[in-house]
Design a protein around this motif. Structure first.
Motif, PDB file in Angstrom:
ATOM      1  N   THR A  46     -34.313   1.853 -78.466  1.00 34.58           N
ATOM      2  CA  THR A  46     -34.842   2.233 -79.769  1.00 34.58           C
ATOM      3  C   THR A  46     -36.175   1.542 -80.023  1.00 34.58           C
ATOM      4  O   THR A  46     -36.435   0.477 -79.462  1.00 34.58           O
ATOM      5  N   ASP A  47     -36.985   2.146 -80.854  1.00 34.98           N
ATOM      6  CA  ASP A  47     -38.219   1.506 -81.311  1.00 34.98           C
ATOM      7  C   ASP A  47     -37.961   0.620 -82.526  1.00 34.98           C
ATOM      8  O   ASP A  47     -38.888   0.013 -83.052  1.00 34.98           O
ATOM      9  N   HIS A  48     -36.713   0.540 -82.974  1.00 36.45           N
ATOM     10  CA  HIS A  48     -36.355  -0.213 -84.177  1.00 36.45           C
ATOM     11  C   HIS A  48     -35.168  -1.128 -83.866  1.00 36.45           C
ATOM     12  O   HIS A  48     -34.100  -1.021 -84.482  1.00 36.45           O
ATOM     13  N   ALA A  49     -35.367  -2.013 -82.908  1.00 38.81           N
ATOM     14  CA  ALA A  49     -34.271  -2.842 -82.386  1.00 38.81           C
ATOM     15  C   ALA A  49     -33.646  -3.730 -83.462  1.00 38.81           C
ATOM     16  O   ALA A  49     -32.418  -3.855 -83.524  1.00 38.81           O
ATOM     17  N   VAL A  50     -34.442  -4.351 -84.300  1.00 39.77           N
ATOM     18  CA  VAL A  50     -33.902  -5.251 -85.325  1.00 39.77           C
ATOM     19  C   VAL A  50     -33.011  -4.479 -86.293  1.00 39.77           C
ATOM     20  O   VAL A  50     -31.880  -4.889 -86.581  1.00 39.77           O
TER      21      VAL A  50
END
Length: 60
Positions: A46-50
């Protein structure tokens, strides 16, 4: 001892993942990352790991 298999899923926009992309996950994580997790994926690209990690942790 229990064996565990890791299953990788790609949630990047444009990936072939039945339409459950990062952009959907940002507005409705249950229909994006949640859909993938419900099907046994335990590694997500994902580009939104957090945000994805926080979502996965709060589901447990």
């Amino acid at each position: 001892m229990r064996n565990r298999t890791n299953i990788w899923g790609n949630s990047l926009d444009g990936a072939e993942n039945a339409g459950h992309f990062d952009s959907l996950s940002k507005t409705d994580p249950d229909k994006g990352w949640g859909w993938l997790l419900d099907r046994g994926f335990n590694i997500l690209q994902t580009d939104h790991a957090v945000e994805a990690l926080q979502y996965a942790q709060q589901r447990k």
